[in-house]
Write a protein that holds these residues in place. Sequence first.
Motif, PDB file in Angstrom:
ATOM      1  N   TYR B  55      44.066  45.739  38.919  1.00 21.37           N
ATOM      2  CA  TYR B  55      43.761  47.155  38.755  1.00 21.37           C
ATOM      3  C   TYR B  55      44.865  48.058  39.311  1.00 21.37           C
ATOM      4  O   TYR B  55      45.190  49.070  38.707  1.00 21.37           O
ATOM      5  N   THR B 115      34.119  44.215  36.438  1.00 20.39           N
ATOM      6  CA  THR B 115      34.916  43.774  35.292  1.00 20.39           C
ATOM      7  C   THR B 115      34.069  43.475  34.071  1.00 20.39           C
ATOM      8  O   THR B 115      34.595  43.048  33.056  1.00 20.39           O
ATOM      9  N   LYS B 120      40.518  38.871  33.298  1.00 15.79           N
ATOM     10  CA  LYS B 120      41.579  39.882  33.222  1.00 15.79           C
ATOM     11  C   LYS B 120      42.940  39.200  33.283  1.00 15.79           C
ATOM     12  O   LYS B 120      43.124  38.219  34.011  1.00 15.79           O
ATOM     13  N   THR B 215      45.168  34.371  34.533  1.00 12.90           N
ATOM     14  CA  THR B 215      43.942  35.150  34.343  1.00 12.90           C
ATOM     15  C   THR B 215      43.090  35.106  35.608  1.00 12.90           C
ATOM     16  O   THR B 215      43.082  34.108  36.333  1.00 12.90           O
TER      17      THR B 215
END
Lengths: 361, 294
Positions: B55, B115, B120, B215
């Motif tokens: 983020y 999330t 991500k 990830t």
Amino acid sequence: MEHLNNKQKILITAALIIGLFILLLVLEQFLPSSSMLFVVLKKGAIYALVVVSMNLLNGFTGLFSLGQAGFMLIGAYTYAIFTIPVEARPMVYQYFNGGIVKFTLPVIPAIILAGIVTAIFAYLIGLPVLRLKSDYLAIATLGFAEIIRAFFQWDKLGPITNGSNLLKLYPVFHSVIFPFTVAGICIAIIVLLINSSYGRAFKAIRDDEIAAEAMGINLAHHKQISFTISSFFAGIGGALLAMFQTTVQASAFRATMTYEILLIVVIGGIGSVTGSCLASFLFIACSEWWLRFLDNTTYIGSFKVPLLATGFRKVFFAVVIMIIVLFYNRGIMGTNEFSLDALIEFFRKRFSKRRKEDSAT
Amino acid sequence: MAFIEKNLPYILAGISVGGQYALIAIGYTMVYGILRLINFAHGDLFMAAGFMMVYLSATLPLYIAIPLVIILTVILGFLIERVAYKPLRKAPRMSVMISAIGVSYFIQNSAWYITSGLAKQYPTIPVISNSINVWGSTTTVVTVITPILTIILVAALVALIRYTKIGMAMRAVSRDFETSQLMGIRINTVISYTFVIGSFLAAVGSLLYFTNYTTVTPTAGSMPGLKAFVAAVFGGIGSIPGAVLGAFIIGICENIIKGLGWTTFYDAFTFALLIIILIAKPSGLFGEKSTDKV
């Protein structure tokens, strides 16, 4: 202050149980079978059994084991493997030529077999593991649960376990009566065990191992019994869960499941059977039904309620659990049990208080 | 020699993963040494550091994002100790462990909420994501840097523990909780320092680990966390060099098992090793002798 005598107690308990079953039957007649109530009742009963079996180990024997999900996995797979109808096998085991088990067991023997197989595994695991103490026992049982999961997903065992593919098409239950009966019988057996001389020995081990040993309790033997019996019922719980879900896959039985069960034990009170049952139904009802709205984005008029989104329910739960763990570590029931005497006492106090207040005014 | 040549990519990957486990394992071993607590939330702290990076790097340049991630992780680790473990200092060990499991449950669920459960993509950090050729097999720079960085950090940590005042206090507290309190050591400060150091190393470990795996998911921390704990037990709990050695051994063995095509078992191997160690030599490779484990 008169207490109820034993005969009365048994009669009232029996009446309550029969009443409960009649209530369930009536509900099933009148409510549509898709009602959330039944989902909660079915899953709640199954979780109650699993949670009580974990409480037998953690709360009554003082063995901090985190292997419950692994044992449920064995139970679920044993049940599924032996009850898939012969004609459905080629479809389920499509990558393994129909598997090597070519017969089918009826439902009840298969459930009992699930318990027995789990108990055998637990006995073997218990031999080395139960020599360890507290956190080492926790991490070793957690490790064994992971190893079990890996084994059931192993390709080479595919003809038996279907590798990492789903098991399905085995007989399932539709009525809520079935899980209630099975879980009820199992919990009753656990309660009888806890109130027997074995149960007293378990509690002695929990409170002080050295003192218990000095009183002539064979520690290794009793720990082994507790571990095996707890796993037996976890296996049956796993079989019921398999029936509830209608499909089984090893990858679902992760450590997170064990943590969830442990946290329900804590909510109900470590060392209380009725607390565990109550907490299971409460937990399942909240997570599956009552708190569902926390997961949906909601608008009141044009105002968007903040925070509500997928997953918020679980965060809310986690906060509640942390509050219970930190500030209210006795849970709902502590080590007390729900009893008729206490209930009657409670109401009597209430009424006498009210009567006094009435006479005062 | 032929075996090594054939398995070189796996061995390199193993050394790299081992270094990352080592950085997490130190957090476990230090906390266990002092509080006798398996900090189940440590692996999730590592995952949280991964998400912070995802983020923060979306809006900030990397040279600000990386230090910020490390600082935030340290603050989070400190807060976990203050909120969830400090109030239970006098409670039985089982309660503290349940609290740790509760924290782990909380962090995982919060991550899931933030999330929406999606994996991500971890940002690529320039230089260390580049490819490099080592003895004829291609790998990324991070693989080579990890063991070097790990060894430097561990050396610094060992020096800290051996030669500074706070290090001496840590050694005293892990030897005897009550007596060191009587000697005027502020237990809470020492414990906070332990968590700060552990969280710092976990944050660095997460930078390296996720650069490798690319990830981040809400459950990404639990497996590396448990493995790092096994490494700490393997090396002898409370011993930092032991934890590092254990982590390297586990990382390498795991990747060789992967290389042999036993992918299903590479998680199980670690736990099998744990059980063998606990039964055969519960004090681990370098652990002090103690009688309360078995």
